[in-house]
Design a protein around this motif. Sequence first.
Motif, short mmCIF file in Angstrom:
data_model
loop_
_atom_site.label_atom_id
_atom_site.label_comp_id
_atom_site.label_asym_id
_atom_site.label_seq_id
_atom_site.Cartn_x
_atom_site.Cartn_y
_atom_site.Cartn_z
N THR A 14 0.85 -1.20 0.00
CA THR A 14 0.00 0.00 0.00
C THR A 14 0.88 1.24 0.00
OG1 THR A 14 -0.11 0.21 2.43
CG2 THR A 14 -1.76 -1.19 1.37
N SER A 25 2.45 3.09 5.05
CA SER A 25 2.44 2.11 3.98
C SER A 25 2.87 0.75 4.51
CB SER A 25 3.39 2.54 2.86
OG SER A 25 3.00 3.79 2.32
N ILE A 214 -5.03 6.83 2.67
CA ILE A 214 -4.15 5.67 2.50
C ILE A 214 -3.67 5.16 3.86
CG2 ILE A 214 -1.95 4.88 1.56
CD1 ILE A 214 -4.19 5.19 -0.52
N LEU A 217 -6.52 3.21 5.32
CA LEU A 217 -6.71 1.97 4.57
C LEU A 217 -5.61 0.96 4.92
CD1 LEU A 217 -7.75 1.68 0.87
CD2 LEU A 217 -5.80 0.37 1.70
N THR A 218 -4.39 1.44 5.06
CA THR A 218 -3.27 0.54 5.41
C THR A 218 -3.52 -0.12 6.75
OG1 THR A 218 -1.67 1.80 4.11
CG2 THR A 218 -0.79 0.43 5.89
N HIS A 237 -8.12 1.09 -2.82
CA HIS A 237 -6.79 1.67 -3.03
C HIS A 237 -6.55 1.92 -4.51
CE1 HIS A 237 -2.51 2.38 -2.81
NE2 HIS A 237 -2.45 2.14 -1.52
N LYS A 263 -3.96 -5.63 -7.63
CA LYS A 263 -3.39 -4.41 -7.06
C LYS A 263 -2.02 -4.14 -7.68
CE LYS A 263 -2.42 -1.22 -3.83
NZ LYS A 263 -1.08 -0.88 -4.34
#
Length: 301
Positions: A14, A25, A214, A217-218, A237, A263
Motif C-alpha cells: 500500500t 504504507s 491511505i 486503509l493501510t 486503493h 493491485k
Amino acid sequence: MEQAYYSNGKLLITGEYVVLDGALSLALPTSYGQRLTVTDIESDQIFWKSLDEQGRIWFETTFPTLIEKAQPGTDPIRNTLLEVLKAARKLNPGFLATSGGYLLESTMDFPRNWGLGTSATLVNNIAQWAGVDPFQLQWHTFGGSGYDIACAKHNHPVLYRLENKIPVVEEINFAPPFKSALYFIYLNRKQDSREAIAGYRNREFDREHLVQFITHLTRELTHCSQLSDFEELLGKHEAAMSGILGIPALKETHFSDFPGAIKSLGAWGGDFILATGETGVPGYFKGRGYHTVIPYAEMIL
C-alpha cells in the motif's frame, strides 16, 4: 579477510507514490535479495563484479582505492556505483581511507528486471560495509521514500512512513489466514520509478486528504481476517490512485474477466502486481503470457 553482507528485496503493498508524502504504507521484505562479498587484497585497486541470479557476470569494473581519484566515464552503471561509493566516503571519512585493495562480488538471487530493489539492496550492502546510515546513503544517491531500505534491513513486514523526512519503521506480524490465496505476478516489463514519481509530483490534488485515506486503509488492511474484506480494500486503493494518477486501473484495462482483486505494486504500469484467488490464479495469468507467478509464501519472508 572476507566479509559478507546481505539485503532483502521489497514489495510495497500500500502507499505507492503517497508514501513520499508521509502516508503509512505496508512494505514486505522478499525472500529474494542481494549479497555483497568483500575480500581484502594486496592492491591499490577496487575490483568489482556484479553477478546475476545464475552466477553470470553482467558487469565488472575497477576503481582506485582512493576513490576520490576515480573519474566518471561513459558507462552509466559504473558512474552510479562510483557515486554511491563516493557518497559513502563522504558520510564516513574513515571508509576507504587505508592502504590496500578489495575484491567485491555483488550477487543477486532474482532477475534484475523484476524491480525488487536492485538499487536499494546494493545501497544497503555498501552502507553496511562502509558503516554509514543506509537511509542517508540512499537519499544522497537514488532518492525516494526509503521504504525499500527498510525492507532491506528488516526480516519481517513493516509499516513505514516519513515523519518530517525521518523514516519511522515498525515491524509487524502480517500473516493473513488467506495468504495462500495471494500471488505476485511479474508483468514482463520494468517501470522507471523516477519517471513515475515525477508524474505523480506534477498532479494537482488534496495531498493531505490522500495521505489520511491511505494511512487509514493501510491500518485496516493489516487487520483483515477475511479475503473478501482484503479484496475490497485493495479495490478502494486502486480506485483512489487511479483517480489521482489519471490512469485506469490495470484490472479494467487488462484483466477485466479476472474474478479476484488485482493491485498494482510500486510504480504503475510495470514490475509486479498482487492478485487474489482461492483457485486458478496461476493458470489464468500463465495462459495470458505472464509466466512468473509466485505464491505469497515463496515471495515473502
